[in-house]
Design an enzyme around this catalytic site. Structure first.
Site, PDB file in Angstrom:
ATOM      1  N   SER A  93       6.400   2.686   2.376  1.00 44.83           N
ATOM      2  CA  SER A  93       5.783   2.593   3.942  1.00 44.83           C
ATOM      3  C   SER A  93       6.712   2.454   5.113  1.00 44.83           C
ATOM      4  CB  SER A  93       4.865   1.474   3.772  1.00 44.83           C
ATOM      5  OG  SER A  93       3.673   1.737   3.260  1.00 44.83           O
TER       6      SER A  93
ATOM      7  N   LYS B  68       6.036   4.672   8.161  1.00 45.20           N
ATOM      8  CA  LYS B  68       5.274   4.235   9.067  1.00 45.20           C
ATOM      9  C   LYS B  68       5.869   3.993  10.114  1.00 45.20           C
ATOM     10  CE  LYS B  68       1.310   2.894   6.131  1.00 45.20           C
ATOM     11  NZ  LYS B  68       1.826   2.854   4.677  1.00 45.20           N
TER      12      LYS B  68
ATOM     13  N   SER C 142       0.227  -2.322   6.811  1.00 46.54           N
ATOM     14  CA  SER C 142       0.484  -0.940   6.289  1.00 46.54           C
ATOM     15  C   SER C 142      -0.774  -0.326   5.822  1.00 46.54           C
ATOM     16  CB  SER C 142       1.360  -1.601   5.321  1.00 46.54           C
ATOM     17  OG  SER C 142       2.389  -0.473   5.010  1.00 46.54           O
TER      18      SER C 142
ATOM     19  N   LYS D 284       9.566  -3.565   9.134  1.00 47.43           N
ATOM     20  CA  LYS D 284       8.487  -2.896   8.238  1.00 47.43           C
ATOM     21  C   LYS D 284       8.704  -2.963   6.817  1.00 47.43           C
ATOM     22  CE  LYS D 284       4.734  -0.716   7.648  1.00 47.43           C
ATOM     23  NZ  LYS D 284       4.640  -1.582   6.239  1.00 47.43           N
TER      24      LYS D 284
END
Length: 329
Positions: free
Chosen positions: A107, A110, A164, A280
Site C-alpha cells: 500500500s 497509494k 489504506s 504510509k
C-alpha cells in the site's frame, strides 16, 4: 635600404588571410576546434562561455544513493529487504540498504495514487462509485464502498491514506482519470518524471502483482514529491478520521477509523529529539511489512525514512526506530 624578412612576410599574409576569412563569414561564428564536452579547449567550451548558460543537473535537489551505506547499530532493520534514510534539506543519504533492489510496495503504492489524484483532480469534486470498487481479493483492506456511493475526492483521499482502503483507491482512479487503466498510466508517467525509473505500477492500491514493483529509493523519490502537497501533509498527520457520505439512495453512510500508522496512533515512540510527522503503511504476504515516513529533528529539519519487507509489525517498527536513531549518529 629597408629590409623585410621572409618570416615577417609570412606572418603578415597569415593575418591578412584570417581577416579576409572573418569578413567573409558575415558575422557567423565558426569553430574549427573539435566539439568536446571534456576538452579544455573546444568549440563546446567556447560556446558555453559565450552563452554563459549552465544546465541544472536532475539530481540537484534530491538525495542520490550510490550503494549500501550501513550501520552496525541498525541490526538489519527487522530483517527488512531494503531501507533508506534521507536528509531532505541537506540532500544527504544517511542510510541505505539494498535501496535499488526491486521490491513489492504493497500500500505504499497509494502515495503515488495520492500524487496523481491531487495533480489531476480537485479535492472538492464529487466521486460516484462504479463497479470498479468491487475489490474481491481475500484479506484486502476495504471501507465498504458500493456502486452508487457518493463522496468527495477529499474524503476519499483521507480514507485512502489514513485507513489504506483499497476500494477507495479504485474509486479515486476510476473517477479522476475516467478509467483505472488510464489512471495507472498517469501513475507510471509521473514516476518516470520523478526519476523513479525502477518502478512499474499496474494498479492504484498495491495488491500483489508480479509486474507491480518499485525500490526503496524510488519510494523516497515519490514520497519526496508527495510531501510538497499541503493536503497530503495534513492527512498523514491525522490519528483518526470521521466522515459521512451517501449511498445511491441518498442514505447516510458513516466512516470512523484510526490511522494504520502506529507512530501517529501513539503505540510506538520515536527516538529522543525526533518527531514523526506521518507516513504510509503497507502490508501484503508478498511485500512483507512496509512503512515510509516524514520526521523532523529538534531543529525542524525534515527526513524521509523507509523500511520495506520486515517480517512482522513489531520488527517493522523496531527497525524504523533503529533507522531514525541514525539521524543523531
Amino acid at each position: 635600404m629597408k629590409c623585410t624578412s621572409k618570416k615577417h612576410k609570412n606572418r603578415f599574409f597569415s593575418l591578412l588571410l584570417v581577416l579576409c576569412l572573418f569578413l567573409s563569414a558575415c558575422g557567423k561564428l565558426e569553430y574549427d576546434m573539435p566539439y568536446s564536452v571534456e576538452g579544455d579547449v573546444s568549440s563546446f567550451n567556447v560556446v558555453s562561455k559565450q552563452n554563459t548558460r549552465t544546465a541544472v543537473p536532475f539530481a540537484t535537489n534530491i538525495c542520490v544513493v550510490e550503494g549500501d551505506l550501513l550501520s552496525a547499530k541498525t541490526d538489519n532493520l527487522g530483517n527488512a529487504n531494503s531501507a533508506g534514510l534521507f536528509d531532505v534539506k541537506g540532500k544527504e543519504v544517511l542510510y541505505s540498504q539494498a535501496a535499488h533492489e526491486r521490491i513489492f510496495p504493497a500500500s505504499l503504492t497509494k502515495v503515488m495514487t495520492a500524487i496523481v489524484a491531487l495533480k489531476y483532480g480537485n479535492v472538492n469534486q464529487t466521486l460516484t462509485a462504479t463497479n470498479a470498487v468491487n475489490v474481491t481479493e481475500k484479506g484486502a483492506q476495504l471501507c465498504g464502498l458500493k456502486p452508487g456511493d457518493v463522496l468527495t475526492l477529499d474524503q476519499a483521499l483521507r480514507i485512502l491514506l489514513l485507513y489504506s482502503a483499497n476500494d477507495a483507491a479504485m474509486l479515486i482512479a476510476d473517477s479522476v482519470a475516467g478509467s483505472v487503466d488510464r489512471f495507472v498510466e498517469l501513475m507510471n508517467e509521473e514516476a518516470q518524471k520523478l526519476g523513479a525509473t525502477n518502478t512499474n505500477f499496474v494498479n492504484p492500491h498495491g495488491l500483489s502483482d508480479n509486474n507491480h514493483y518499485t525500490t526503496a529509493y524510488d519510494l523516497y523519490l515519490i514520497f519526496n514529491e508527495a510531501i510538497k502537497y499541503e493536503t497530503f501533509n495534513e492527512i498523514i498527520q491525522m490519528s483518526s478520521y470521521q466522515t459521512t457520505y451517501y449511498d445511491k439512495d441518498g442514505k447516510e453512510k458513516k466512516f470512523d477509523k484510526t490511522t494504520t500508522n502506529l507512530f501517529v496512533r501513539g503505540d510506538y515512540k520515536a527516538p529522543e529529539n525526533v518527531t514523526v510527522i506521518g507516513g504510509k503503511t503497507g502490508t501484503t504476504a508478498a511485500a512483507g511489512h512496509c512503512l515510509i515516513m516524514l520526521s523532523r529533528d529538534e531543529n525542524g529539519a525534515p527526513y524521509i525514512s523507509v523500511v520495506c519487507g520486515a517480517t512482522s509489525t513489531e520488527e517493522l517498527y523496531k527497525g524504523m526506530i533503529d533507522l531514525l536513531n541514525e539521524i543523531h549518529k
